[in-house]
Scaffold this active site. Structure first.
Site, mmCIF file in Angstrom:
data_model
loop_
_atom_site.group_PDB
_atom_site.id
_atom_site.type_symbol
_atom_site.label_atom_id
_atom_site.label_comp_id
_atom_site.label_asym_id
_atom_site.label_seq_id
_atom_site.Cartn_x
_atom_site.Cartn_y
_atom_site.Cartn_z
ATOM 1 N N LYS A 193 0.877 -1.174 0.000
ATOM 2 C CA LYS A 193 0.000 0.000 0.000
ATOM 3 C C LYS A 193 0.905 1.212 0.000
ATOM 4 O O LYS A 193 1.780 1.343 0.857
ATOM 5 C CB LYS A 193 -0.896 0.012 1.249
ATOM 6 C CG LYS A 193 -1.965 1.097 1.192
ATOM 7 C CD LYS A 193 -3.018 0.797 0.129
ATOM 8 C CE LYS A 193 -4.161 1.795 0.162
ATOM 9 N NZ LYS A 193 -5.208 1.485 -0.804
ATOM 10 N N SER B 204 -0.847 -0.895 -4.539
ATOM 11 C CA SER B 204 -2.086 -0.126 -4.590
ATOM 12 C C SER B 204 -1.866 1.219 -3.920
ATOM 13 O O SER B 204 -1.285 1.292 -2.836
ATOM 14 C CB SER B 204 -3.223 -0.877 -3.882
ATOM 15 O OG SER B 204 -3.516 -2.099 -4.534
#
Length: 377
Positions: free
Chosen positions: A165, A234
């Site tokens: 992330k 992401s």
């Protein structure tokens, strides 16, 4: 290193704020909340900069788990890695996958060889002007190595999926850099997602030895011959550092699960998905009344599939033009998630799979890594 038992639980959700399935498993004793290490989820947002379903899902999970852990909600996010990927286009179904880890005295009878292991690490906070550049690459590489050590994995070939992330740029962050006399890679929040994902993926490639040459800032989003075969990144607005989760197989693990992977060369590479399933002892065949579905051999069952998807940057798939990059109504990442999600769902026999859009430097251009986890019983 102590022996660890890693658990994997896939739980369907009725919405980004739905924690009922997880709480039911905690109440039943199936999941010990103190052993939860990471949660990967798919939410039904648009996957863009303004996709607040990701933040909503994390807030709901932190609020629900706080009393179970004796922590404040904001402290839960410091203890557990939450990675929410927005966008469940097509047949993709919203869900979360919960990973647990606990120490055990010794391996149970019947468990041998390398089994699923998980490790976590974080980078330092980045300055806005560092996103998409060499600083993010270098710091991510350090965190990947730290996460491998946490997982008890020494051999890079035992790493099969690295979920990251990473941050993105906002107008305020761009202005803050400018006030210090620095320029960011882009002033577009949407474009910054790709730069951050790409630099993070290259950090994985450096850590695992997949790229051995020096990487320049100008190589990000340009040198697509440089990529990682196991990176999945992401972007999100809710952080300024990288959260790194390494999934692989280790001889120190006492898990019932095993992970394997393959690399899709393009968005319709079905053989790569089949190869990923075969790597964990699953075969794909026609089942009467079910169509195509994975068949277990030697007492194995599919738990989940994790994949990256993107519209090929050259505008074609196997020599034929696609319009994903030209559609002004729908983001290309949404097209790609739907296409790859449909392909994988058809082969897996379920739409409850994790497919994330935006695969810059994550597999070859237009393709992406695909990993499968199976339980052995």
């Amino acid at each position: 290193m102590p022996t660890a038992s890693v658990g994997v639980f896939k739980i369907a959700t009725k919405g980004p704020g739905d924690v009922s399935g997880l709480m039911a498993m905690i109440v039943s004793g199936a999941i010990d909340p103190t052993s939860i290490l990471a949660v990967l989820g798919k939410t039904e947002g648009n996957g863009g900069v303004n996709d607040f379903t990701r933040e909503y899902a994390v807030a709901a999970l932190c609020t629900a788990l706080a009393p179970q852990l004796g922590l404040a909600p904001q402290e839960v996010e410091q203890r557990i890695a939450f990675v929410m990927s927005g966008g469940t286009e097509g047949v993709l179904s919203p869900h979360i996958t919960v990973f647990t880890r606990s120490e055990v005295a010794q391996r149970p009878a019947g468990i041998s060889g390398k089994r699923l292991s998980i490790g976590m690490a974080q980078t330092r906070d980045f300055l806005p002007e560092e996103l998409g550049r060499s600083a993010q690459i270098a710091e991510t590489a350090k965190a990947v190595k730290a996460a491998m050590a946490d997982a008890g994995i020494a051999d890079p070939t035992d790493v099969h999926f690295v979920q990251i992330k990473c941050p993105l740029l906002t107008s305020e962050r761009v202005e803050a850099a400018a006030a210090r006399g620095n320029k960011t890679t882009t002033i577009s929040s949407y474009s910054s997602m790709a730069y951050s994902r790409g630099a993070s993926a290259l950090g994985v490639a450096v850590a695992l030895g997949e790229v051995t040459s020096d990487i320049r800032d100008d190589d990000v989003l340009r040198r697509y011959d440089l990529f990682s075969k196991v990176a999945s990144t992401s972007s999100g607005i809710e952080l300024m550092h990288n959260v790194v989760i390494v999934l692989g197989n280790s001889g120190t693990s006492a898990s019932e699960f095993e992970i394997g992977h393959a690399v899709m060369n393009d968005a319709i590479d079905a053989p790569a998905v089949v190869s990923a399933l075969q790597s964990v002892g699953l075969e794909v065949g026609l089942e009467v009344g079910l169509g195509v579905a994975p068949r277990a051999k030697a007492g194995r069952e599919l738990v989940n599939i994790f994949a990256k998807a993107e519209a090929s940057p050259d505008g074609s798939v196997r020599g034929f033009r696609h319009t994903m990059l030209e559609d002004t109504d729908i983001s290309s990442t949404r097209h790609a998630r739907a296409a790859v999600g449909g392909l994988i769902a058809g082969l897996a026999g379920t739409g409850v799979v994790y497919v994330s859009g935006g695969a810059e430097h994550q597999g070859p251009a237009g393709g992406g890594p695909v990993a499968a986890i199976a339980r052995m019983f």
